[in-house]
Design a protein around this motif. Structure first.
Motif, PDB file in Angstrom:
ATOM      1  N   ILE A   1       0.028 -13.436   4.837  1.00  0.00           N
ATOM      2  CA  ILE A   1      -1.043 -14.155   4.185  1.00  0.00           C
ATOM      3  C   ILE A   1      -2.250 -13.246   3.943  1.00  0.00           C
ATOM      4  O   ILE A   1      -2.959 -13.378   2.957  1.00  0.00           O
ATOM      5  CB  ILE A   1      -1.416 -15.392   5.031  1.00  0.00           C
ATOM      6  N   GLY A   2      -2.472 -12.299   4.843  1.00  0.00           N
ATOM      7  CA  GLY A   2      -3.627 -11.407   4.711  1.00  0.00           C
ATOM      8  C   GLY A   2      -3.523 -10.600   3.434  1.00  0.00           C
ATOM      9  O   GLY A   2      -4.471 -10.500   2.652  1.00  0.00           O
ATOM     10  N   PHE A   3      -2.329 -10.062   3.216  1.00  0.00           N
ATOM     11  CA  PHE A   3      -2.161  -9.262   2.022  1.00  0.00           C
ATOM     12  C   PHE A   3      -2.230 -10.106   0.755  1.00  0.00           C
ATOM     13  O   PHE A   3      -2.816  -9.711  -0.240  1.00  0.00           O
ATOM     14  CB  PHE A   3      -0.833  -8.520   2.052  1.00  0.00           C
ATOM     15  N   LEU A   4      -1.633 -11.289   0.840  1.00  0.00           N
ATOM     16  CA  LEU A   4      -1.638 -12.189  -0.316  1.00  0.00           C
ATOM     17  C   LEU A   4      -3.084 -12.523  -0.712  1.00  0.00           C
ATOM     18  O   LEU A   4      -3.441 -12.535  -1.894  1.00  0.00           O
ATOM     19  CB  LEU A   4      -0.873 -13.464   0.043  1.00  0.00           C
ATOM     20  N   THR A   5      -3.913 -12.768   0.284  1.00  0.00           N
ATOM     21  CA  THR A   5      -5.321 -13.074   0.018  1.00  0.00           C
ATOM     22  C   THR A   5      -5.995 -11.909  -0.701  1.00  0.00           C
ATOM     23  O   THR A   5      -6.667 -12.087  -1.712  1.00  0.00           O
ATOM     24  CB  THR A   5      -6.079 -13.331   1.335  1.00  0.00           C
ATOM     25  N   TYR A   6      -5.774 -10.733  -0.152  1.00  0.00           N
ATOM     26  CA  TYR A   6      -6.410  -9.537  -0.694  1.00  0.00           C
ATOM     27  C   TYR A   6      -6.021  -9.339  -2.167  1.00  0.00           C
ATOM     28  O   TYR A   6      -6.856  -9.148  -3.038  1.00  0.00           O
ATOM     29  CB  TYR A   6      -5.977  -8.351   0.162  1.00  0.00           C
ATOM     30  N   GLN A   7      -4.722  -9.431  -2.427  1.00  0.00           N
ATOM     31  CA  GLN A   7      -4.221  -9.279  -3.793  1.00  0.00           C
ATOM     32  C   GLN A   7      -4.814 -10.330  -4.729  1.00  0.00           C
ATOM     33  O   GLN A   7      -5.193 -10.036  -5.850  1.00  0.00           O
ATOM     34  CB  GLN A   7      -2.697  -9.448  -3.793  1.00  0.00           C
TER      35      GLN A   7
ATOM     36  N   PRO B   1       4.939 -18.028   7.023  1.00  0.00           N
ATOM     37  CA  PRO B   1       5.740 -17.888   8.239  1.00  0.00           C
ATOM     38  C   PRO B   1       5.680 -16.475   8.799  1.00  0.00           C
ATOM     39  O   PRO B   1       5.687 -16.293  10.022  1.00  0.00           O
ATOM     40  CB  PRO B   1       7.162 -18.207   7.765  1.00  0.00           C
ATOM     41  N   VAL B   2       5.597 -15.490   7.909  1.00  0.00           N
ATOM     42  CA  VAL B   2       5.542 -14.099   8.364  1.00  0.00           C
ATOM     43  C   VAL B   2       4.274 -13.866   9.177  1.00  0.00           C
ATOM     44  O   VAL B   2       4.302 -13.286  10.264  1.00  0.00           O
ATOM     45  CB  VAL B   2       5.601 -13.143   7.154  1.00  0.00           C
ATOM     46  N   THR B   3       3.149 -14.340   8.631  1.00  0.00           N
ATOM     47  CA  THR B   3       1.892 -14.144   9.337  1.00  0.00           C
ATOM     48  C   THR B   3       1.865 -14.952  10.638  1.00  0.00           C
ATOM     49  O   THR B   3       1.320 -14.491  11.641  1.00  0.00           O
ATOM     50  CB  THR B   3       0.708 -14.532   8.435  1.00  0.00           C
ATOM     51  N   ILE B   4       2.463 -16.147  10.619  1.00  0.00           N
ATOM     52  CA  ILE B   4       2.498 -16.933  11.859  1.00  0.00           C
ATOM     53  C   ILE B   4       3.266 -16.173  12.932  1.00  0.00           C
ATOM     54  O   ILE B   4       2.796 -16.025  14.061  1.00  0.00           O
ATOM     55  CB  ILE B   4       3.158 -18.310  11.607  1.00  0.00           C
ATOM     56  N   ARG B   5       4.424 -15.645  12.563  1.00  0.00           N
ATOM     57  CA  ARG B   5       5.188 -14.838  13.517  1.00  0.00           C
ATOM     58  C   ARG B   5       4.340 -13.702  14.063  1.00  0.00           C
ATOM     59  O   ARG B   5       4.255 -13.494  15.267  1.00  0.00           O
ATOM     60  CB  ARG B   5       6.375 -14.183  12.821  1.00  0.00           C
ATOM     61  N   LEU B   6       3.731 -12.968  13.113  1.00  0.00           N
ATOM     62  CA  LEU B   6       2.933 -11.807  13.502  1.00  0.00           C
ATOM     63  C   LEU B   6       1.798 -12.225  14.433  1.00  0.00           C
ATOM     64  O   LEU B   6       1.597 -11.627  15.491  1.00  0.00           O
ATOM     65  CB  LEU B   6       2.387 -11.136  12.238  1.00  0.00           C
ATOM     66  N   ALA B   7       1.090 -13.286  14.044  1.00  0.00           N
ATOM     67  CA  ALA B   7      -0.062 -13.715  14.830  1.00  0.00           C
ATOM     68  C   ALA B   7       0.377 -14.223  16.203  1.00  0.00           C
ATOM     69  O   ALA B   7      -0.256 -13.931  17.221  1.00  0.00           O
ATOM     70  CB  ALA B   7      -0.839 -14.797  14.080  1.00  0.00           C
ATOM     71  N   LEU B   8       1.470 -14.970  16.243  1.00  0.00           N
ATOM     72  CA  LEU B   8       1.927 -15.490  17.533  1.00  0.00           C
ATOM     73  C   LEU B   8       2.375 -14.353  18.448  1.00  0.00           C
ATOM     74  O   LEU B   8       2.088 -14.355  19.642  1.00  0.00           O
ATOM     75  CB  LEU B   8       3.070 -16.491  17.342  1.00  0.00           C
TER      76      LEU B   8
ATOM     77  N   LYS C   1       0.824  -1.187   0.000  1.00  0.00           N
ATOM     78  CA  LYS C   1       0.000   0.000   0.000  1.00  0.00           C
ATOM     79  C   LYS C   1       0.867   1.250   0.000  1.00  0.00           C
ATOM     80  O   LYS C   1       1.885   1.299   0.680  1.00  0.00           O
ATOM     81  CB  LYS C   1      -0.894  -0.017   1.237  1.00  0.00           C
ATOM     82  N   VAL C   2       0.420   2.244  -0.767  1.00  0.00           N
ATOM     83  CA  VAL C   2       1.188   3.470  -0.884  1.00  0.00           C
ATOM     84  C   VAL C   2       1.340   4.170   0.467  1.00  0.00           C
ATOM     85  O   VAL C   2       2.375   4.775   0.752  1.00  0.00           O
ATOM     86  CB  VAL C   2       0.509   4.398  -1.907  1.00  0.00           C
TER      87      VAL C   2
ATOM     88  N   GLY D   1      -7.248 -12.408  10.204  1.00  0.00           N
ATOM     89  CA  GLY D   1      -7.610 -10.995  10.343  1.00  0.00           C
ATOM     90  C   GLY D   1      -6.425 -10.062  10.313  1.00  0.00           C
ATOM     91  O   GLY D   1      -6.546  -8.869  10.569  1.00  0.00           O
ATOM     92  N   ALA D   2      -5.243 -10.610   9.987  1.00  0.00           N
ATOM     93  CA  ALA D   2      -4.044  -9.780  10.009  1.00  0.00           C
ATOM     94  C   ALA D   2      -4.013  -8.807   8.839  1.00  0.00           C
ATOM     95  O   ALA D   2      -3.110  -7.999   8.734  1.00  0.00           O
ATOM     96  CB  ALA D   2      -2.807 -10.663   9.993  1.00  0.00           C
ATOM     97  N   MET D   3      -5.018  -8.884   7.969  1.00  0.00           N
ATOM     98  CA  MET D   3      -4.980  -8.120   6.722  1.00  0.00           C
ATOM     99  C   MET D   3      -4.748  -6.625   6.940  1.00  0.00           C
ATOM    100  O   MET D   3      -3.864  -6.042   6.327  1.00  0.00           O
ATOM    101  CB  MET D   3      -6.267  -8.350   5.952  1.00  0.00           C
ATOM    102  N   ILE D   4      -5.546  -6.026   7.832  1.00  0.00           N
ATOM    103  CA  ILE D   4      -5.447  -4.576   8.013  1.00  0.00           C
ATOM    104  C   ILE D   4      -4.069  -4.207   8.550  1.00  0.00           C
ATOM    105  O   ILE D   4      -3.378  -3.337   8.020  1.00  0.00           O
ATOM    106  CB  ILE D   4      -6.550  -4.084   8.970  1.00  0.00           C
ATOM    107  N   SER D   5      -3.667  -4.910   9.578  1.00  0.00           N
ATOM    108  CA  SER D   5      -2.377  -4.635  10.189  1.00  0.00           C
ATOM    109  C   SER D   5      -1.247  -4.862   9.185  1.00  0.00           C
ATOM    110  O   SER D   5      -0.298  -4.081   9.094  1.00  0.00           O
ATOM    111  CB  SER D   5      -2.229  -5.524  11.410  1.00  0.00           C
ATOM    112  N   GLU D   6      -1.367  -5.904   8.389  1.00  0.00           N
ATOM    113  CA  GLU D   6      -0.333  -6.204   7.393  1.00  0.00           C
ATOM    114  C   GLU D   6      -0.255  -5.119   6.329  1.00  0.00           C
ATOM    115  O   GLU D   6       0.822  -4.778   5.853  1.00  0.00           O
ATOM    116  CB  GLU D   6      -0.604  -7.565   6.731  1.00  0.00           C
ATOM    117  N   THR D   7      -1.395  -4.577   5.936  1.00  0.00           N
ATOM    118  CA  THR D   7      -1.374  -3.544   4.911  1.00  0.00           C
ATOM    119  C   THR D   7      -0.747  -2.261   5.442  1.00  0.00           C
ATOM    120  O   THR D   7       0.051  -1.643   4.758  1.00  0.00           O
ATOM    121  CB  THR D   7      -2.796  -3.217   4.429  1.00  0.00           C
ATOM    122  N   ILE D   8      -1.134  -1.872   6.651  1.00  0.00           N
ATOM    123  CA  ILE D   8      -0.617  -0.608   7.184  1.00  0.00           C
ATOM    124  C   ILE D   8       0.896  -0.681   7.341  1.00  0.00           C
ATOM    125  O   ILE D   8       1.615   0.260   7.017  1.00  0.00           O
ATOM    126  CB  ILE D   8      -1.261  -0.292   8.550  1.00  0.00           C
ATOM    127  N   PHE D   9       1.391  -1.802   7.824  1.00  0.00           N
ATOM    128  CA  PHE D   9       2.816  -1.884   8.132  1.00  0.00           C
ATOM    129  C   PHE D   9       3.617  -2.608   7.049  1.00  0.00           C
ATOM    130  O   PHE D   9       4.756  -2.982   7.279  1.00  0.00           O
ATOM    131  CB  PHE D   9       3.014  -2.557   9.490  1.00  0.00           C
TER     132      PHE D   9
END
Lengths: 543, 308
Positions: free
Chosen positions: B260-266, B96-103, A249-250, B247-255
């Motif tokens: 996996i959240g972003f991958l799903t969205y894309q 693995p990234v999302t697992i780390r984040l979620a854990l 995201k931008v 549900g990590a999608m929002i957090s993953e996008t902002i940061f």
């Protein structure tokens, strides 16, 4: 009882250990090398094969990795790169290309005529499903390579002939004066022999002849380029490398520029459009760019039919009813520029003085008068809608535009948002939109031809090109043909100006604004300049 | 217990089949043509488009596409993305990234949620109880993306305390802020849940009995109050781990976390049904397994709960 508590404690501990394990990788993170610039990118849609790259995610690194026959300076002026000379016959139907000696790919293999002719044939051959194949459509033999059923994938374009290692000829199926400019586009890049052995492996680790070479591509994370010592072209890099950091995201990229984690971002998130020019944490740039934003009105729309007196009056009335400067100032926060033609200020040959440019200027009284004249011919009580895809940043713009038209003409106008770009494109292709619809154009190479022919020529109408409004005008088509056969670029540009005056009267599409090239760089980054593609000149950035 | 486990595992088969079919149908029903969209505003070469469609089976009817996907999936071949990357590789990178984040979010919410919940519950009505309550109310009511942007701006850009975005190969520090943001809402719920459990259990007869027997205050709280109070908390946490992954999608996008959240969205945007279905299947499995673990832990925490 104790045992069970222990089990719970063990689970918590094991979680903590997993986390400790993650922590360790922090130190292993890539440290930016000396003089390496970091830049924003999105994950390329495809593997990095030039002929299959038609979007900016792949084009940003792609144009640094490959050098074509010609290169463009920041203003879009073409000069020879790998080519020693590109000579045309009298009516632009045959070209003789001579290559400069000594060019090599970054793997050390020489760049020869075959590197070009074989690559172009590969792109044109439909069996290889390259998205940029239609750029080769004016080369002789293209049509033979479009019959998927009978092809193997290695057939060559019959119009290409290797004379020797450093000379080849190109025979066109019809005149194409733009060809010497077109060949600067990424799709015309040369490919080394190793490509054909395994195109997929190549796409993951492309080998080019450009100013930079690929050091590593960590998918969805970063693409690392370093200077290519074997490159000997026009670009003189001022940094040791460019690392493209891939963003989802931008907004995140903007925060990184503010926080000095990213050197350059070639756009600005909507939320920051107002504040970026005065943001103390960044260096901002904002100047007229090469993208034109418009909306097309289908040529057969009732009451708006192209070429009829009523249609022309209504198109002009709608165009004059849009307060473009107001929208640019208030909605775009100054990140756009009022249009005066159908190309852009970054296009060679651009003119501010075309006849009929008044039709792109807000004039409420004149707009009302024209609309009334059209009503006198035949009363129009239909609702006029303008469609756009709402997954782009267009809502505020289209709402403001519709209001401007409604308030000026006192007619029933509405914006019609469609949820996704896919759905929107589908409707455009099916011609199922009964009203105006958004149409923007970003050029592939700096020539008026790239804007005008693709969008308004009869040959590109009815699904065979991007003339989505199916605009047809014999006089215009004739001028396009003349320009294609013009003896020089300047002569062609004069004809393109003439053809634009027809468009300014007929208004097959209503130009709204030129998208400004705008973006931000981190504090301390030097050498910020913008090229004709609205992108930073990456090679000139340094710290 | 073994028989119960087996039954639960067998139950997963129809759940997974049903989910994949449903998700495949939903992605298929998305309007628009993914192949045409690849060309953007540029002219579409119909022959090239047909070639790409055939390559990804997009020219076949829905049910055939789905059966082909299933057939391949059984041999662990999840196909390629439109960019020619194997789906399994992409997931292997993002997961693995999302697992780390979620854990990390999980540990954050569990540790701080329970600690603050206990403090609040034991000292009801004190000023710090009120502060904890107000903060948790704020965290619950403010949307994650607002918390995320605020945290990013102040902690990252302004005060430079933590990395602004996670970037490539995120480590512990890079993921700290996204994890805190991701875990903050659940943490607030856990605080409130723990607080109410602790404060009601502390008034129970068996606690009074324990105190009357002369047990130390510490033992009473750890052995009697906490064990009983934590049962609903563990239930919540178990289900939340699955939710955190998805549900990590929002957090993953902002940061800019490439999980996996972003991958799903894309993939949804691009109409990549193979990718979407593979991810959802994986998330379903995680959800089911988490629920299973919760049920097991239940039995461990409370001997009265027994399964056949």
């Amino acid at each position: 009882m104790k045992k069970r508590m222990l089990a719970f404690a063990a689970l918590t501990c094991s979680l903590a250990m997993v986390l400790a394990g993650c922590g360790a990788s922090n130190t292993a993170g890539s440290e930016d090398g000396n003089g390496v610039i970091t830049a924003f990118d999105t994950e390329p849609q495809n593997l990095l094969v030039p002929g299959n790259t038609n979007e900016s995610g792949g084009a940003r690194p792609g144009t640094l990795l490959f050098a074509g026959l010609v290169s463009f300076d920041a203003k879009g002026k073409a000069s020879n790169e790998v080519a020693q000379s590109i000579e045309s016959n009298a009516n632009a139907t045959q070209y003789t290309v001579k290559l400069k000696p000594g060019w090599k790919f970054s793997d050390g293999t020489p760049v020869t005529s075959k590197s070009f002719t074989r690559a172009w044939s590969y792109v044109a051959n439909v069996k290889n499903a390259q998205k940029c194949s239609s750029f080769l459509s004016t080369v002789q033999g293209y049509d033979d390579l479009q019959k998927a059923g009978s092809l193997k994938g290695d057939e060559q374009l019959s119009g290409l002939k290797d004379v020797d290692d450093s000379t080849f000829t190109v025979t066109m199926s019809k005149p194409d004066a733009t060809f010497p400019i077109k060949v600067g586009y990424l799709a015309f890049a040369p490919l080394p022999e190793s490509f054909y052995k395994d195109p997929k492996a190549f796409g993951n680790a492309p080998i080019g002849n450009g100013p930079y070479k690929l050091e590593g591509w960590n998918h969805n994370t970063e693409i690392r380029l370093v200077r290519n010592k074997l490159y000997k072209g026009n670009v003189k890099p001022k940094n040791e490398g460019v690392t493209f950091k891939i963003y989802t995201k931008v907004d995140a990229a903007y925060a990184d520029v503010q926080g000095n984690n990213l050197d350059v971002l070639d756009t600005v998130p909507t939320a920051d459009a107002k504040s970026f020019k005065t943001d103390q944490n960044v260096q901002a740039y904002n100047q007229p760019g090469s993208i034109i934003q418009m909306f097309t009105i289908p040529s057969n729309l009732p009451h708006f039919v192209s070429g009829t007196q009523e249609g022309t009056l209504r198109r002009q009335a709608i165009s004059k009813a849009i307060d473009r400067q107001g929208i640019i100032d208030k909605v775009l926060n100054g990140t756009g520029t009022q249009p005066v033609d159908f190309t852009s200020p970054k296009t060679p040959g651009f003119s501010k003085g075309l006849k009929g440019k008044d039709n792109l200027v807000y004039n409420a009284a004149k707009a009302k008068e024209l609309w009334a004249k059209a009503d006198a011919i035949s009363k129009d009580n239909d609702k006029f809608t303008i469609s756009y895809n709402s997954d782009g940043p267009y809502k505020a713009i289209y709402d403001a535009m519709v209001n401007s038209i409604k308030n000026t003409l006192g007619i029933d106008v509405a914006a019609d948002p469609m949820p996704t770009f896919q759905e929107f494109r589908n409707a455009v292709d099916k011609r199922s939109i009964k009203g105006g619809f958004r149409s923007g154009w970003q050029p592939d190479y700096p020539s008026a031809e790239n804007y005008l022919f693709q969008e308004y020529d009869s040959a590109a109408a009815h699904g065979s090109g991007s003339n989505d409004g199916d605009y047809q005008n014999q006089k215009f088509d004739q001028l396009m043909d003349e320009a294609y056969a013009a003896p020089s670029t300047d002569a062609a540009n004069a004809i393109y100006s003439q053809s634009q005056e027809i468009l300014l009267n007929d208004l097959p599409a209503i130009p709204m604004y030129y998208d400004n090239a705008h973006g931000v760089a981190a504090k301390g980054v030097k050498g910020l300049a913008v090229d004709w593609q609205n992108l930073p000149v990456y090679s000139q950035l340094h710290k | 217990m073994g028989k119960y486990l087996l039954r639960r595992i067998l139950q997963m088969i129809p759940v997974v089949l049903g989910t994949t079919l449903l998700v495949y149908a939903l992605v298929f029903a998305l309007p628009g043509d993914p192949v045409k969209a690849m060309f953007g505003d540029k002219p579409v070469n119909a022959a090239v488009a047909a070639q790409i469609r055939a390559e990804y089976n997009l020219d076949k009817p829905f049910i055939i596409q789905y059966l082909l996907f299933l057939k391949n999936a059984l041999t662990l071949n999840f196909g390629n993305t439109f960019s020619g990357q194997p789906v399994i590789d992409e997931i292997g990178r993002a997961f693995p990234v999302t697992i780390r984040l979620a854990l990390m979010a999980f540990v954050f919410e569990a540790v701080f949620g329970v600690i603050f919940g206990i403090i609040s519950g034991l000292k009801k009505g004190k000023w710090y109880d009120s502060v904890i309550l107000i903060v948790s109310l704020l965290l619950i009511s403010v949307p994650t993306f607002v918390t995320g942007f605020l945290a990013q701006y102040f902690l990252g850009v302004k005060w430079r305390l933590l990395p602004v975005t996670a970037g490539s190969d995120p480590g512990f520090l890079d993921l700290l802020m996204p994890a805190m943001v991701l875990g903050s809402v659940s943490m607030a719920y856990i605080i409130r849940l723990t607080r109410s459990e602790v404060s009601s259990n502390i008034a129970e007869d068996y606690v009074r009995t324990a105190r009357a027997k002369g047990m130390s205050n510490r033992s009473v709280i750890v052995r009697h109050v906490l064990r009983n109070s934590l049962i609903p908390v563990v239930t919540y946490l178990g289900q939340d781990l699955g939710a955190l992954m998805g549900g990590a999608m929002i957090s993953e996008t902002i940061f800019n976390v490439h999980g996996i959240g972003f991958l799903t969205y894309q993939s949804i945007l691009k109409g990549e049904s193979n990718m979407v279905v593979s991810i959802v299947t994986l998330l379903t499995l995680i959800f089911v397994v988490c629920n299973l673990i919760v049920d097991m832990l239940y039995a461990a925490l409370d001997p009265r709960i027994r399964y056949a």
